[in-house]
Enzyme design. Structure first.
Site, short mmCIF file in Angstrom:
data_model
loop_
_atom_site.label_atom_id
_atom_site.label_comp_id
_atom_site.label_asym_id
_atom_site.label_seq_id
_atom_site.Cartn_x
_atom_site.Cartn_y
_atom_site.Cartn_z
N GLU A 79 55.04 -10.89 132.05
CA GLU A 79 54.15 -11.00 131.18
C GLU A 79 52.74 -11.44 131.75
O GLU A 79 51.82 -10.78 131.39
CB GLU A 79 54.70 -11.94 130.19
N ASP A 104 59.68 -13.08 131.39
CA ASP A 104 58.76 -13.78 130.22
C ASP A 104 58.92 -15.12 130.47
O ASP A 104 60.06 -15.93 130.36
CB ASP A 104 59.31 -13.56 128.94
N ILE A 112 57.75 -18.04 129.32
CA ILE A 112 57.90 -18.75 128.16
C ILE A 112 57.86 -17.81 126.84
O ILE A 112 56.55 -17.41 126.44
CB ILE A 112 56.61 -19.91 127.80
N ASP A 113 59.00 -17.46 126.55
CA ASP A 113 59.01 -16.45 125.21
C ASP A 113 58.91 -17.42 123.98
O ASP A 113 59.92 -18.11 123.91
CB ASP A 113 60.37 -15.81 125.16
N THR A 143 55.43 -18.34 123.05
CA THR A 143 54.36 -19.52 123.56
C THR A 143 53.83 -20.02 122.34
O THR A 143 53.18 -21.16 122.26
CB THR A 143 53.14 -18.65 124.31
N ASP A 151 59.69 -9.54 126.74
CA ASP A 151 60.88 -10.20 125.48
C ASP A 151 62.17 -9.73 125.29
O ASP A 151 62.93 -10.74 124.84
CB ASP A 151 59.87 -9.64 124.23
C1 LIP Z 1 56.30 -13.47 121.47
C2 LIP Z 1 57.61 -12.79 120.96
C3 LIP Z 1 57.92 -12.85 119.63
C4 LIP Z 1 56.40 -12.37 118.93
C5 LIP Z 1 55.18 -13.04 119.48
C6 LIP Z 1 55.17 -12.63 120.95
P1 LIP Z 1 55.56 -14.53 123.91
O1 LIP Z 1 56.27 -13.41 122.98
O2 LIP Z 1 58.75 -13.29 121.47
O3 LIP Z 1 58.81 -12.20 119.04
O4 LIP Z 1 56.55 -12.29 117.64
O5 LIP Z 1 54.11 -12.17 118.98
O6 LIP Z 1 54.96 -11.54 121.43
O7 LIP Z 1 54.08 -13.82 123.85
O8 LIP Z 1 55.78 -15.69 123.26
O9 LIP Z 1 56.04 -14.21 125.33
#
Ligand code: LIP
Length: 292
Positions: A74, A94, A96-97, A99, A224
């Protein structure tokens, strides 16, 4: 955790399991600290130094072992690296999914790692760090949570479903009106409820546990959901595009569900707003797909 398959894939999976567990210590120690927050595509699309650091360490450690492999990360893509899923062995990461959750200390943050060959995901892990929940699957080998087998609910009646989705990072009127009207239409079916944890990876894993019966999202990215899509499939769930077509991790539209009946019913109800495919040239105009 049962790691099966040829020694190469078994070693790769063991490597990324140990890496994600050790890197979670970096995430957890930073979780409680004040963070410097940077913006990406919108005021709600955040990144921190920890996201970037975890991804760099992860890619460097894997590249040491597999110098010929490719990476889709990412934060590397955000820094301008080209996003291409070829037939080469590719790690989709990813760091940290969730964030936004991480910045706010909302306790749902995950490291998500998928490994694909010939554009097919061979294994995936989602480690929900604060919960200490390790979701994992190998293609053909089943799905597991902390070593225990996972099974989707098998629910076929949409009116008995708990549905998970995401608000996303988009803040333009069309995306927001499409997203909210999708939730409105589902609630009017009715479904039992709608939830959003703030991390697509952990959201989708709830379908694999049977704790949710469906997840859908428009606008997320391949990193993601690449790992969690395999975890749902290996738990007996169904994963497809929101237009009812075959799942395509680059399309930025996905439904994961307990059964085909529930997946197809959700595909009838939800609409997609225009968003550029992950593998589309960023300089091109937005793709179509304003509705299914
Ligand atoms: C997040 C996604 C989440 C979405 C956020 C963001 P990140 O990924 O996991 O579902 O709603 O907008 O895309 O940016 O935290 O890796």
């Amino acid at each position: 955790l049962r790691v099966s398959g040829d020694s190469g894939s078994a070693f790769s999976l063991s490597l990324c399991l140990s890496l994600s567990l050790s890197l979670s210590q970096i995430v957890l120690s930073a979780f409680q600290q004040q963070k410097e927050v940077m913006l990406k595509s919108s005021p709600a699309d955040l990144v921190t130094e920890t996201d970037q650091r975890v991804e760099k360490i992860l890619i460097s450690a894997i590249r040491d072992k597999y110098p010929q492999h490719k990476f889709i990360g990412e934060e590397s893509v955000a820094a301008g690296e080209r996003l291409e899923l070829s037939d080469s062995p590719t790690w989709i990461i990813d760091p940290i999914d969730g964030t936004v959750n991480f910045v706010h200390r909302f306790p749902f943050v995950a490291i998500s790692i998928a490994f694909a060959v010939n554009k097919q995901t061979e294994f995936g892990i989602v480690y929900s760090c604060v919960e200490d929940k390790l979701y994992c699957a190998q293609r053909g080998g089943g799905a597991f949570l902390n070593g225990e087998p996972l099974h989707a609910s098998g629910q076929e009646d949409i009116s008995r479903c708990l549905v998970v989705t995401e608000i996303g990072a988009e803040r333009d009127d069309l995306a927001l009106s499409t997203m909210t009207s999708n939730i409105f239409r589902l609630l009017k079916l009715p479904v039992h409820g709608v939830r959003a944890l703030g991390t697509a990876a952990v959201d989708m894993c709830q379908v694999a546990t049977g704790g949710a019966d469906a997840y859908y999202h428009i606008g997320m990215h391949c990193w993601d959901i690449a790992a969690s899509a395999l975890i749902v499939q290996e738990a007996g769930g169904v994963v497809m595009d929101t237009d009812g077509s075959q799942f395509d991790m680059m399309s930025r539209k996905v439904i994961a569900a307990s059964s085909s009946a529930v997946a197809n019913r959700i595909a009838q109800v939800v609409q997609a707003f225009p968003c550029r495919r992950d593998d589309e040239d960023p300089s091109k105009s937005l793709c179509g797909a304003a509705s299914n």
